[in-house]
Design a protein around this motif. Structure first.
Motif, PDB file in Angstrom:
ATOM      1  N   ILE A 147      34.751  36.226  28.723  1.00  0.00           N
ATOM      2  CA  ILE A 147      35.777  37.068  29.438  1.00  0.00           C
ATOM      3  C   ILE A 147      35.720  38.604  28.777  1.00  0.00           C
ATOM      4  O   ILE A 147      35.741  38.599  27.321  1.00  0.00           O
ATOM      5  N   ASN A 181      44.506  34.922  34.936  1.00  0.00           N
ATOM      6  CA  ASN A 181      43.617  35.657  35.589  1.00  0.00           C
ATOM      7  C   ASN A 181      43.878  37.149  35.744  1.00  0.00           C
ATOM      8  O   ASN A 181      43.052  38.135  35.966  1.00  0.00           O
ATOM      9  N   GLU A 184      42.574  39.346  32.939  1.00  0.00           N
ATOM     10  CA  GLU A 184      41.485  39.594  33.079  1.00  0.00           C
ATOM     11  C   GLU A 184      41.333  40.924  33.802  1.00  0.00           C
ATOM     12  O   GLU A 184      40.508  41.925  33.470  1.00  0.00           O
TER      13      GLU A 184
END
Length: 202
Positions: A147, A181, A184
């Motif tokens: 990530i 998410n 991110e």
């Protein structure tokens, strides 16, 4: 830069000339004639007088354009813009135009992230086998995905667009976007505080 400095001397002190001086005229001090703002020439016995002139002043524009050309060539190879290298344009670009001009740099960073991600997995494979004292197979790591933080720090406009897109996608597919998410995309850690309810307490 050396040519720039040499030309600046001619730019500061342009060359001058005098026509019509007699052969037996007194020689002038060149330095005094260059920096002086007033020169006096007397007429000769026949009433003639010299003509004073000045050569066209040198300009620094060709050197500035040459440096700008080199900067543009370097920017094209590196994905930067000419503004990043110090040549600020008279009409500043909008935020959208700046982001579009850095698109090549963003794509290069994405490619580097994919390359580095595979390298990090290969580097971590051997220490994991040593730590667990077990010969893992490499196919057991193919689902591991590194990530990365966002390449460019999101501004208010970017956060607003991400929020609008997340709301619309969650309306179509409930739970598609969540705190895991979205972090991110935004690079901002989700708050650990409990959400405050606006409902009146019973």
């Amino acid at each position: 830069m050396k040519r720039f400095e040499i030309s600046s001397e001619c730019y500061a002190f342009p060359q001058k000339y005098v026509l019509g001086l007699s052969a037996d005229a007194e020689q002038m001090d060149r330095w005094k004639a260059t920096i002086s703002t007033f020169l006096q020439f007397d007429q000769d016995e026949n009433g003639g007088h010299p003509v004073v002139g000045q050569f066209q002043q040198a300009t620094m524009s060709p050197y500035v354009e040459q440096l700008r050309t080199f900067a543009a060539m370097f920017a094209g190879e590196t994905g930067l813009t000419v503004d990043d290298l110090g040549f600020v344009s008279d009409n500043p670009s909008s935020a959208e135009a700046i982001k579009a001009s850095h698109e090549n740099l963003r794509l290069t960073a994405r490619k580097a992230q994919r390359t580095f991600g595979a390298c990090f997995l290969n580097v971590g494979f051997v220490p994991t086998c040593l730590r667990d004292d077990f010969p893992y197979q490499r196919r057991q790591f193919y689902l591991t995905k590194p990530i990365w933080e966002p390449i460019f720090e999101p501004d208010a406009a970017t956060l607003s667009s991400i929020g609008d897109g997340a709301i619309k996608l969650n309306q179509a597919v409930p739970g598609y976007f969540n705190t895991d998410n979205l972090e991110e995309l935004t690079g901002i850690n989700a708050s650990e505080m409990e959400p405050v309810s606006n409902e009146p307490a019973e």
